[in-house]
Scaffold this motif. Sequence first.
Motif, PDB file in Angstrom:
ATOM      1  N   ALA A  49      14.925  21.466 -15.085  1.00 47.65           N
ATOM      2  CA  ALA A  49      13.679  21.855 -14.214  1.00 47.65           C
ATOM      3  C   ALA A  49      14.193  23.122 -13.276  1.00 47.65           C
ATOM      4  N   SER A  50      14.117  24.280 -14.165  1.00 43.29           N
ATOM      5  CA  SER A  50      14.661  25.592 -13.504  1.00 43.29           C
ATOM      6  C   SER A  50      13.747  26.408 -12.525  1.00 43.29           C
ATOM      7  N   GLY A  51      12.824  25.756 -12.318  1.00 45.16           N
ATOM      8  CA  GLY A  51      11.911  26.296 -10.907  1.00 45.16           C
ATOM      9  C   GLY A  51      12.521  25.581  -9.738  1.00 45.16           C
ATOM     10  N   HIS A  52      13.383  24.574 -10.066  1.00 46.78           N
ATOM     11  CA  HIS A  52      13.799  24.020  -8.610  1.00 46.78           C
ATOM     12  C   HIS A  52      15.358  24.048  -8.353  1.00 46.78           C
ATOM     13  N   ALA A  53      16.163  24.444  -9.838  1.00 45.26           N
ATOM     14  CA  ALA A  53      17.526  24.539  -9.576  1.00 45.26           C
ATOM     15  C   ALA A  53      18.093  25.423 -10.708  1.00 45.26           C
ATOM     16  N   PRO A  54      19.354  25.969 -10.633  1.00 43.24           N
ATOM     17  CA  PRO A  54      19.765  26.919 -11.447  1.00 43.24           C
ATOM     18  C   PRO A  54      19.674  26.697 -12.807  1.00 43.24           C
ATOM     19  N   GLU A  55      18.990  27.531 -13.810  1.00 46.08           N
ATOM     20  CA  GLU A  55      18.818  27.131 -15.098  1.00 46.08           C
ATOM     21  C   GLU A  55      20.184  26.738 -15.800  1.00 46.08           C
ATOM     22  N   ASN A  56      20.172  25.700 -16.764  1.00 49.58           N
ATOM     23  CA  ASN A  56      21.199  25.260 -17.730  1.00 49.58           C
ATOM     24  C   ASN A  56      22.404  24.800 -16.923  1.00 49.58           C
ATOM     25  N   THR A  57      22.150  24.208 -15.685  1.00 50.82           N
ATOM     26  CA  THR A  57      23.296  23.723 -15.234  1.00 50.82           C
ATOM     27  C   THR A  57      23.101  22.036 -15.072  1.00 50.82           C
ATOM     28  N   MET A  58      23.968  21.268 -14.782  1.00 53.12           N
ATOM     29  CA  MET A  58      23.792  20.031 -14.752  1.00 53.12           C
ATOM     30  C   MET A  58      22.846  19.554 -13.616  1.00 53.12           C
ATOM     31  N   GLU A  59      22.664  20.309 -12.598  1.00 58.95           N
ATOM     32  CA  GLU A  59      21.942  20.044 -11.183  1.00 58.95           C
ATOM     33  C   GLU A  59      20.399  20.322 -12.083  1.00 58.95           C
ATOM     34  N   ALA A  60      20.249  21.106 -12.860  1.00 57.15           N
ATOM     35  CA  ALA A  60      18.794  21.414 -13.527  1.00 57.15           C
ATOM     36  C   ALA A  60      18.508  20.381 -14.310  1.00 57.15           C
ATOM     37  N   PHE A  61      19.430  19.852 -14.925  1.00 54.84           N
ATOM     38  CA  PHE A  61      19.012  18.807 -16.011  1.00 54.84           C
ATOM     39  C   PHE A  61      19.019  17.525 -15.274  1.00 54.84           C
ATOM     40  N   HIS A  62      19.844  17.286 -14.303  1.00 59.22           N
ATOM     41  CA  HIS A  62      19.395  15.933 -13.323  1.00 59.22           C
ATOM     42  C   HIS A  62      18.094  16.035 -12.888  1.00 59.22           C
ATOM     43  N   MET A  67      12.684  14.045 -12.475  1.00 55.11           N
ATOM     44  CA  MET A  67      11.118  14.455 -12.440  1.00 55.11           C
ATOM     45  C   MET A  67      10.472  13.625 -13.692  1.00 55.11           C
ATOM     46  N   LYS A  68      11.188  12.926 -14.497  1.00 54.69           N
ATOM     47  CA  LYS A  68      10.789  11.747 -15.618  1.00 54.69           C
ATOM     48  C   LYS A  68       9.881  12.978 -16.569  1.00 54.69           C
ATOM     49  N   GLU A 121      22.124  29.716  -2.379  1.00 59.41           N
ATOM     50  CA  GLU A 121      23.458  29.294  -2.002  1.00 59.41           C
ATOM     51  C   GLU A 121      23.735  27.942  -2.015  1.00 59.41           C
ATOM     52  N   ASN A 122      22.839  27.011  -1.826  1.00 61.00           N
ATOM     53  CA  ASN A 122      22.835  25.417  -1.914  1.00 61.00           C
ATOM     54  C   ASN A 122      23.462  24.948  -3.269  1.00 61.00           C
ATOM     55  N   PHE A 123      23.515  25.947  -4.228  1.00 59.80           N
ATOM     56  CA  PHE A 123      24.177  25.539  -5.589  1.00 59.80           C
ATOM     57  C   PHE A 123      25.306  26.502  -5.914  1.00 59.80           C
ATOM     58  N   THR A 124      26.049  26.805  -4.761  1.00 58.17           N
ATOM     59  CA  THR A 124      27.216  27.365  -5.186  1.00 58.17           C
ATOM     60  C   THR A 124      28.250  26.639  -5.719  1.00 58.17           C
ATOM     61  N   GLY A 125      28.982  27.024  -6.655  1.00 57.74           N
ATOM     62  CA  GLY A 125      29.981  26.190  -7.378  1.00 57.74           C
ATOM     63  C   GLY A 125      29.495  25.497  -8.424  1.00 57.74           C
ATOM     64  N   GLU A 126      28.182  25.600  -9.125  1.00 51.68           N
ATOM     65  CA  GLU A 126      27.685  25.129 -10.080  1.00 51.68           C
ATOM     66  C   GLU A 126      28.690  25.530 -11.337  1.00 51.68           C
ATOM     67  N   ARG A 127      28.827  25.020 -12.252  1.00 48.67           N
ATOM     68  CA  ARG A 127      29.527  25.461 -13.595  1.00 48.67           C
ATOM     69  C   ARG A 127      28.409  25.429 -14.651  1.00 48.67           C
ATOM     70  N   VAL A 128      29.200  26.425 -15.701  1.00 50.43           N
ATOM     71  CA  VAL A 128      28.632  26.346 -17.060  1.00 50.43           C
ATOM     72  C   VAL A 128      28.830  25.351 -17.740  1.00 50.43           C
ATOM     73  N   ILE A 271       6.441  23.208 -22.561  1.00 51.23           N
ATOM     74  CA  ILE A 271       7.806  23.708 -22.118  1.00 51.23           C
ATOM     75  C   ILE A 271       7.433  24.338 -20.804  1.00 51.23           C
ATOM     76  N   THR A 272       8.058  23.866 -19.913  1.00 56.53           N
ATOM     77  CA  THR A 272       7.851  24.247 -18.405  1.00 56.53           C
ATOM     78  C   THR A 272       9.099  24.192 -17.408  1.00 56.53           C
ATOM     79  N   ASP A 273       9.059  25.279 -16.521  1.00 58.53           N
ATOM     80  CA  ASP A 273      10.100  25.322 -15.475  1.00 58.53           C
ATOM     81  C   ASP A 273       9.848  24.430 -14.367  1.00 58.53           C
ATOM     82  N   TYR A 274       8.483  23.774 -14.367  1.00 58.76           N
ATOM     83  CA  TYR A 274       7.863  23.027 -13.308  1.00 58.76           C
ATOM     84  C   TYR A 274       7.333  21.593 -13.883  1.00 58.76           C
ATOM     85  N   PRO A 275       8.253  20.685 -14.038  1.00 61.95           N
ATOM     86  CA  PRO A 275       7.724  19.664 -14.867  1.00 61.95           C
ATOM     87  C   PRO A 275       6.451  18.605 -14.225  1.00 61.95           C
ATOM     88  N   GLU A 276       6.501  19.051 -12.707  1.00 61.64           N
ATOM     89  CA  GLU A 276       5.564  18.419 -11.877  1.00 61.64           C
ATOM     90  C   GLU A 276       4.247  18.938 -12.425  1.00 61.64           C
TER      91      GLU A 276
END
Length: 286
Positions: A49-62, A67-68, A121-128, A271-276
């Motif tokens: 959900a790359s409109g809401h979290a940095p793309e291709n990170t675990m945060e974006a995938f979660h 968001m179903k 900055e809320n996602f500082t430290g996210e890894r590839v 295929i969307t950045d915003y699943p909502e």
Amino acid sequence: MKRMMTILAASLAMTSFTGAAFAAEQGEAGKVISKQEQQKMVNIAHRGASGHAPENTMEAFHKGFEMKSDYIEIDVQMTKDGELVVIHDTTVDRTTDGTGKVGDLTLEEIRQLDAGSWFSENFTGERVPTFEEVVDEFRGKVGILIELKAPELYPGVEEKIANALIERNMATPNNNKIIIQSFNHESMKKSKELLPNLSHGVLTGGGWADVTEEQLAQFASYADYFNPTMSIVTDELVTDVHEAGMDIFPYTSRSQEQALRLFNLNVDGIITDYPEHVYHHPVKNS
């Protein structure tokens, strides 16, 4: 009291248009989109959900999973030492605090990079993440649309992905939770030979606006999906793709209006950045 009711009604009217709640909204052509039609639409979270979290990170995938979405879309490349990593660009410059080509860096070097603070900055430290990390975390939870990014730069990448999926018993017949796609169509032919039971897709850009029925038939000999940039999608293209025996997942919708236009064109997924923006429903078990 009457004024308060008017304000409340206006507020409800506005909120009904957001997220999955546009159950009977109208598209550009004025067509009413029924809930039943929405339920048929496959919802693919682009790079998560790359409109809401940095793309291709675990945060974006979660986030895409939460968001179903039916699928999370991931981009896979290979490091200097032959490890599979999930990142879009062939360099790390845009989405991390590092520089250099993915193929010139070792996994250890890439893992030290910050892949989140560029977004917020809320996602500082996210890894590839590695390909294996993503697959192990989300297998059985959500579909995974795997894009081989610039596979021509990484000889043997198709075999590595195939081996990783086979080891996890994820290359079984009728596994509709795994799709492999690429702009490199020769790579998809190779991948289909290695993984004949998995669905494959060809990605196409604007240069394929005039794709012929003969070309679509050639694609259909090894691909199950024709996934073009949404700018070239027309009623005629969708019909031709369907007649060739393939489904069509256009990319990349970034607004509610764009999603509605694609709904009206009778595509199979978005295929969307915003699943909502796309109706939520679960992937059917194979």
